[in-house]
Motif scaffolding. Structure first.
Motif, PDB file in Angstrom:
ATOM      1  N   TYR A 123      46.664  39.807  30.811  1.00 45.73           N
ATOM      2  CA  TYR A 123      46.269  41.164  30.445  1.00 45.73           C
ATOM      3  C   TYR A 123      47.430  42.130  30.298  1.00 45.73           C
ATOM      4  O   TYR A 123      47.215  43.314  30.062  1.00 45.73           O
ATOM      5  CB  TYR A 123      45.255  41.682  31.480  1.00 45.73           C
ATOM      6  CG  TYR A 123      44.058  40.764  31.581  1.00 45.73           C
ATOM      7  CD1 TYR A 123      43.247  40.529  30.479  1.00 45.73           C
ATOM      8  CD2 TYR A 123      43.778  40.081  32.758  1.00 45.73           C
ATOM      9  CE1 TYR A 123      42.174  39.659  30.545  1.00 45.73           C
ATOM     10  CE2 TYR A 123      42.692  39.211  32.837  1.00 45.73           C
ATOM     11  CZ  TYR A 123      41.901  39.006  31.735  1.00 45.73           C
ATOM     12  OH  TYR A 123      40.833  38.140  31.792  1.00 45.73           O
ATOM     13  N   LEU A 137      34.536  39.326  30.064  1.00 42.79           N
ATOM     14  CA  LEU A 137      34.292  40.656  30.601  1.00 42.79           C
ATOM     15  C   LEU A 137      34.480  40.690  32.121  1.00 42.79           C
ATOM     16  O   LEU A 137      35.093  41.612  32.660  1.00 42.79           O
ATOM     17  CB  LEU A 137      32.881  41.124  30.230  1.00 42.79           C
ATOM     18  CG  LEU A 137      32.647  41.427  28.746  1.00 42.79           C
ATOM     19  CD1 LEU A 137      31.182  41.723  28.487  1.00 42.79           C
ATOM     20  CD2 LEU A 137      33.515  42.594  28.286  1.00 42.79           C
ATOM     21  N   LYS A 140      38.356  40.294  32.814  1.00 45.34           N
ATOM     22  CA  LYS A 140      39.155  41.458  32.404  1.00 45.34           C
ATOM     23  C   LYS A 140      38.876  42.665  33.282  1.00 45.34           C
ATOM     24  O   LYS A 140      39.803  43.275  33.830  1.00 45.34           O
ATOM     25  CB  LYS A 140      38.856  41.794  30.944  1.00 45.34           C
ATOM     26  CG  LYS A 140      39.684  42.945  30.399  1.00 45.34           C
ATOM     27  CD  LYS A 140      39.401  43.160  28.923  1.00 45.34           C
ATOM     28  CE  LYS A 140      40.252  44.310  28.372  1.00 45.34           C
ATOM     29  NZ  LYS A 140      40.011  44.518  26.915  1.00 45.34           N
ATOM     30  N   TYR A 141      37.595  43.001  33.434  1.00 44.04           N
ATOM     31  CA  TYR A 141      37.266  44.199  34.207  1.00 44.04           C
ATOM     32  C   TYR A 141      37.352  43.942  35.705  1.00 44.04           C
ATOM     33  O   TYR A 141      37.610  44.875  36.478  1.00 44.04           O
ATOM     34  CB  TYR A 141      35.893  44.722  33.788  1.00 44.04           C
ATOM     35  CG  TYR A 141      35.933  45.325  32.408  1.00 44.04           C
ATOM     36  CD1 TYR A 141      36.511  46.576  32.199  1.00 44.04           C
ATOM     37  CD2 TYR A 141      35.449  44.628  31.308  1.00 44.04           C
ATOM     38  CE1 TYR A 141      36.595  47.120  30.930  1.00 44.04           C
ATOM     39  CE2 TYR A 141      35.521  45.167  30.025  1.00 44.04           C
ATOM     40  CZ  TYR A 141      36.093  46.409  29.839  1.00 44.04           C
ATOM     41  OH  TYR A 141      36.189  46.958  28.585  1.00 44.04           O
ATOM     42  N   GLY A 142      37.176  42.688  36.115  1.00 45.85           N
ATOM     43  CA  GLY A 142      37.377  42.344  37.517  1.00 45.85           C
ATOM     44  C   GLY A 142      38.801  42.604  37.946  1.00 45.85           C
ATOM     45  O   GLY A 142      39.062  43.171  39.022  1.00 45.85           O
ATOM     46  N   ASN A 143      39.765  42.221  37.112  1.00 37.53           N
ATOM     47  CA  ASN A 143      41.170  42.460  37.428  1.00 37.53           C
ATOM     48  C   ASN A 143      41.506  43.948  37.427  1.00 37.53           C
ATOM     49  O   ASN A 143      42.314  44.416  38.236  1.00 37.53           O
ATOM     50  CB  ASN A 143      42.072  41.701  36.448  1.00 37.53           C
ATOM     51  CG  ASN A 143      42.312  40.267  36.862  1.00 37.53           C
ATOM     52  OD1 ASN A 143      43.093  39.989  37.767  1.00 37.53           O
ATOM     53  ND2 ASN A 143      41.619  39.332  36.230  1.00 37.53           N
ATOM     54  N   LEU A 144      40.871  44.712  36.544  1.00 38.07           N
ATOM     55  CA  LEU A 144      41.083  46.161  36.531  1.00 38.07           C
ATOM     56  C   LEU A 144      40.562  46.806  37.817  1.00 38.07           C
ATOM     57  O   LEU A 144      41.195  47.709  38.379  1.00 38.07           O
ATOM     58  CB  LEU A 144      40.387  46.784  35.310  1.00 38.07           C
ATOM     59  CG  LEU A 144      41.085  46.592  33.965  1.00 38.07           C
ATOM     60  CD1 LEU A 144      40.183  47.065  32.829  1.00 38.07           C
ATOM     61  CD2 LEU A 144      42.410  47.351  33.931  1.00 38.07           C
ATOM     62  N   ILE A 145      39.407  46.327  38.272  1.00 40.61           N
ATOM     63  CA  ILE A 145      38.820  46.861  39.514  1.00 40.61           C
ATOM     64  C   ILE A 145      39.700  46.520  40.716  1.00 40.61           C
ATOM     65  O   ILE A 145      39.932  47.352  41.588  1.00 40.61           O
ATOM     66  CB  ILE A 145      37.387  46.317  39.697  1.00 40.61           C
ATOM     67  CG1 ILE A 145      36.457  46.917  38.635  1.00 40.61           C
ATOM     68  CG2 ILE A 145      36.858  46.636  41.097  1.00 40.61           C
ATOM     69  CD1 ILE A 145      35.098  46.251  38.557  1.00 40.61           C
ATOM     70  N   LYS A 148      42.686  48.774  40.777  1.00 36.59           N
ATOM     71  CA  LYS A 148      42.336  50.135  41.189  1.00 36.59           C
ATOM     72  C   LYS A 148      42.091  50.222  42.693  1.00 36.59           C
ATOM     73  O   LYS A 148      42.614  51.120  43.370  1.00 36.59           O
ATOM     74  CB  LYS A 148      41.080  50.580  40.431  1.00 36.59           C
ATOM     75  CG  LYS A 148      40.637  52.002  40.722  1.00 36.59           C
ATOM     76  CD  LYS A 148      41.574  53.011  40.109  1.00 36.59           C
ATOM     77  CE  LYS A 148      41.045  54.423  40.267  1.00 36.59           C
ATOM     78  NZ  LYS A 148      41.966  55.444  39.706  1.00 36.59           N
ATOM     79  N   THR A 155      48.678  43.689  36.432  1.00 36.89           N
ATOM     80  CA  THR A 155      47.551  43.527  35.507  1.00 36.89           C
ATOM     81  C   THR A 155      46.751  42.261  35.787  1.00 36.89           C
ATOM     82  O   THR A 155      45.683  42.069  35.218  1.00 36.89           O
ATOM     83  CB  THR A 155      48.049  43.480  34.045  1.00 36.89           C
ATOM     84  OG1 THR A 155      48.910  42.337  33.878  1.00 36.89           O
ATOM     85  CG2 THR A 155      48.811  44.745  33.674  1.00 36.89           C
TER      86      THR A 155
END
Length: 237
Positions: A123, A137, A140-145, A148, A155
């Protein structure tokens, strides 16, 4: 040109008979100097038999067969202990399902000369994840969470394509990572980061498996988020 460092490439297998022959040959094609360790959890499909046959061709291919399926996290811990015991300089871990490109191993080796821990990222700029649909999904969004919540400026947290400079990580061991299952990979990044070691991300292209069956159970998603909040509270205590 031969590597000056002693390098071990590790992967864990369970029912990877359709992939393991190709993986080993590709690793040796691009990096003939490295040693390979495979820990197989007594795969009923005959994965170990393929590896034993290839051992006749590659003298620096090593196999450990466990009696039963004991989990991916424990296999990686055993591989890490093996690398330390055998006095390797670098340990590089990867998946056995051909989702990770053996051509990238040399990039890990180069970066490990300057960093304690190197992780392949799908990413970051230059990286790609070729999974599709819900799996893409979630990843990708799991790694963003994770980024955070843990407040770690990376990333990628969940891929197993990573490298350890064992000589510079002399006060670290994977046995310090208490998260189980696939959360183990996130937990490893957390422990390395919290201990102040240097981390380098390098771009990788992640290919979805074309043969065999994914081993990730659906419940693993809930376990990951549970462990994520455990790590959050551990960090903020």
């Amino acid at each position: 040109m031969p590597f000056k460092k002693k390098v071990l490439v590790f992967t864990a297998t369970y029912n990877e008979v359709e992939n393991i022959h190709t993986l080993i040959n590709k690793i040796k094609k691009f990096n003939p100097q490295v040693d390979i360790l495979i820990i197989d959890d007594n795969s009923p499909d005959g994965t170990a038999l393929v590896i034993k046959t290839l051992k006749k061709k590659f003298k620096n291919l090593y196999l450990i067969i466990r009696k039963k399926k004991n989990g991916l996290d424990s296999a990686h811990k055993l591989g890490y202990d093996y690398a330390i015991k055998k006095k390797y300089d670098y340990l590089i871990t990867m998946d056995a399902d051909l989702s990770h490109d053996p051509k990238k191993i040399n990039d890990f080796i180069k970066n490990l000369s300057n960093f304690e821990f190197v992780i392949g990222s799908r990413y970051m700029k230059g990286g790609r994840c070729l999974m599709k649909g819900k799996r893409l999904l979630l990843s990708k969004y799991g790694n963003l969470i994770i980024k955070k919540i843990l407040n770690i400026n990376l990333t990628e947290f969940t891929t197993s394509f990573r490298g350890f400079n064992l000589k510079r990580l002399n006060k670290f061991n994977l046995n310090k990572v208490k998260t189980k299952g696939y959360s183990f990979f996130m937990g490893t990044v957390f422990e390395v980061y919290n201990r102040g070691y240097s981390i380098r991300e390098i771009p990788i292209i992640f290919k979805d498996r074309t043969s065999g069956v994914s081993k990730i159970p659906k419940m693993e998603i809930f376990r990951t988020f549970k462990n994520l909040f455990i790590l959050f509270f551990k960090k903020n205590l």
